[in-house]
Write an enzyme that holds these catalytic residues in place. Structure first.
Site, PDB file in Angstrom:
ATOM      1  N   ASP A  20       1.042  -0.809   0.178  1.00 34.41           N
ATOM      2  CA  ASP A  20       0.489   0.378   0.174  1.00 34.41           C
ATOM      3  C   ASP A  20       0.464   1.058  -0.464  1.00 34.41           C
ATOM      4  O   ASP A  20       1.872   1.540   0.286  1.00 34.41           O
ATOM      5  CB  ASP A  20      -0.624   0.034   0.726  1.00 34.41           C
ATOM      6  CG  ASP A  20      -2.338   1.216   1.125  1.00 34.41           C
ATOM      7  OD1 ASP A  20      -2.612   0.633   0.021  1.00 34.41           O
ATOM      8  OD2 ASP A  20      -2.741   1.407   2.179  1.00 34.41           O
ATOM      9  N   THR A  21       0.397   2.602  -0.759  1.00 26.94           N
ATOM     10  CA  THR A  21       1.194   2.848  -0.949  1.00 26.94           C
ATOM     11  C   THR A  21       0.186   4.700  -0.663  1.00 26.94           C
ATOM     12  O   THR A  21      -0.633   4.601  -0.829  1.00 26.94           O
ATOM     13  CB  THR A  21       2.039   3.497  -2.476  1.00 26.94           C
ATOM     14  OG1 THR A  21       2.782   2.424  -2.444  1.00 26.94           O
ATOM     15  CG2 THR A  21       2.102   4.651  -2.978  1.00 26.94           C
TER      16      THR A  21
HETATM   17  P1  ITT Z   1      -3.492  -2.170  -5.403  1.00 30.37           P
HETATM   18  O1  ITT Z   1      -4.760  -1.942  -3.946  1.00 30.37           O
HETATM   19  O2  ITT Z   1      -4.856  -3.157  -6.132  1.00 30.37           O
HETATM   20  O3  ITT Z   1      -2.221  -2.871  -4.880  1.00 30.37           O
HETATM   21  P2  ITT Z   1      -3.686   0.740  -5.790  1.00 30.37           P
HETATM   22  O4  ITT Z   1      -3.642   1.435  -7.219  1.00 30.37           O
HETATM   23  O5  ITT Z   1      -4.732   1.071  -4.916  1.00 30.37           O
HETATM   24  O6  ITT Z   1      -3.595  -0.967  -6.493  1.00 30.37           O
HETATM   25  P3  ITT Z   1      -2.476   1.856  -3.442  1.00 30.37           P
HETATM   26  O7  ITT Z   1      -4.053   2.084  -2.840  1.00 30.37           O
HETATM   27  O8  ITT Z   1      -1.305   1.645  -2.911  1.00 30.37           O
HETATM   28  O9  ITT Z   1      -3.034   1.381  -5.164  1.00 30.37           O
HETATM   29  O10 ITT Z   1      -2.835   3.371  -4.063  1.00 30.37           O
HETATM   30  C1  ITT Z   1      -2.672   4.620  -3.683  1.00 30.37           C
HETATM   31  C2  ITT Z   1      -2.841   6.223  -4.648  1.00 30.37           C
HETATM   32  O11 ITT Z   1      -1.725   6.360  -4.578  1.00 30.37           O
HETATM   33  C3  ITT Z   1      -3.369   5.254  -6.013  1.00 30.37           C
HETATM   34  O12 ITT Z   1      -3.705   6.212  -6.500  1.00 30.37           O
HETATM   35  C4  ITT Z   1      -2.132   4.906  -6.544  1.00 30.37           C
HETATM   36  O13 ITT Z   1      -1.755   5.794  -8.057  1.00 30.37           O
HETATM   37  C5  ITT Z   1      -1.018   5.846  -5.652  1.00 30.37           C
HETATM   38  N1  ITT Z   1       0.439   5.963  -6.560  1.00 30.37           N
HETATM   39  C6  ITT Z   1       1.147   4.688  -5.392  1.00 30.37           C
HETATM   40  N2  ITT Z   1       1.656   4.774  -6.039  1.00 30.37           N
HETATM   41  C7  ITT Z   1       2.547   5.498  -6.851  1.00 30.37           C
HETATM   42  C8  ITT Z   1       3.338   5.658  -7.856  1.00 30.37           C
HETATM   43  O14 ITT Z   1       4.432   5.092  -7.524  1.00 30.37           O
HETATM   44  N3  ITT Z   1       3.639   6.619  -7.828  1.00 30.37           N
HETATM   45  C9  ITT Z   1       2.355   8.048  -8.384  1.00 30.37           C
HETATM   46  N4  ITT Z   1       1.618   7.321  -7.604  1.00 30.37           N
HETATM   47  C10 ITT Z   1       1.256   6.141  -7.034  1.00 30.37           C
END
Ligand code: ITT
Length: 198
Positions: A69-70
């Protein structure tokens, strides 16, 4: 070869991680594993959401897996959008709307300091068939640009300029982004850990 499922529906994450993985690992995305479910992210921390994603897939497959999660954490917005990064501008998970909201909320603010933080959750069955959990964190510090720059990458990449660079993530090839990125830092620790296990 070490086989792992990456519990994500985000194909951009899969591509970034597959470009980092050595030949000693076989990483299978949910799509490749034939799993088509929307994994819930109901919690208030990246760590809890990462666990939720990984355990959901572990219960279905009973195979070693990891998730991540990011969040984009912006200083002047008290850490927002943070754990709500995907849905900052609403349930539609619209990248453009999320970026517009960040730029609007930062307008007129001097401090544009921010960081991406990735939390990986690894679940694996140990030699005694006991389920183990481990977390890995990767942080990339930088700042939020005043306008969108570049078209590569995904999510908030067009407005994030990592420290040490003079362009946004969206102006970099995947390989160049990987030299700075939060995800690369977390995943490098994951692979290191797994190599020491085997
Ligand atoms: P999963 O939960 O299926 O892994 P997700 O797209 O829902 O995929 P996250 O909840 O981790 O992933 O993402 C949180 C948000 O942050 C989401 O809007 C992503 O596009 C953005 N994000 C994550 N990593 C990023 C990156 O490396 N660069 C830019 N935006 C990012």
């Amino acid at each position: 070869m070490y086989h792992l499922i990456f519990a994500t529906n985000n194909q951009n994450k899969v591509a970034e991680i597959q470009s980092l993985v050595g030949s000693d690992f076989n990483i299978q995305s949910l799509k490749q594993a034939g799993i088509d479910i929307d994994i819930p992210e109901p919690h208030d921390t990246l760590q809890e959401n990462a666990f939720e994603k990984a355990i959901t897939i572990f219960k279905i497959t009973n195979q070693n897996c990891f998730s991540e999660d990011t969040g984009l954490e912006i200083e002047a917005l008290n850490g927002s959008p943070g754990v709500k990064s995907a849905r900052y501008a609403g349930e539609g998970r619209d990248f453009q709307a999320n970026i517009d909201k960040v730029l609007l909320n930062l307008s007129g603010k001097q401090d544009r300091t921010a960081q991406f933080r990735t939390v990986i959750c690894l679940l694996w069955n140990d030699a005694h068939d006991k389920l183990q959990t481990h977390y890995f964190v990767g942080i990339c510090k930088g700042k939020i640009a005043t306008e969108m720059q570049g078209e590569k990458g995904f999510g908030y990449d067009p407005i994030f300029i990592p420290d040490g660079a003079n362009k946004s993530f969206a102006q970099m090839s995947m390989e160049e982004k990987n030299t700075y990125s939060h995800r690369q830092k977390a995943v490098t620790q994951l692979f290191e850990f797994l190599r020491n296990l085997t």
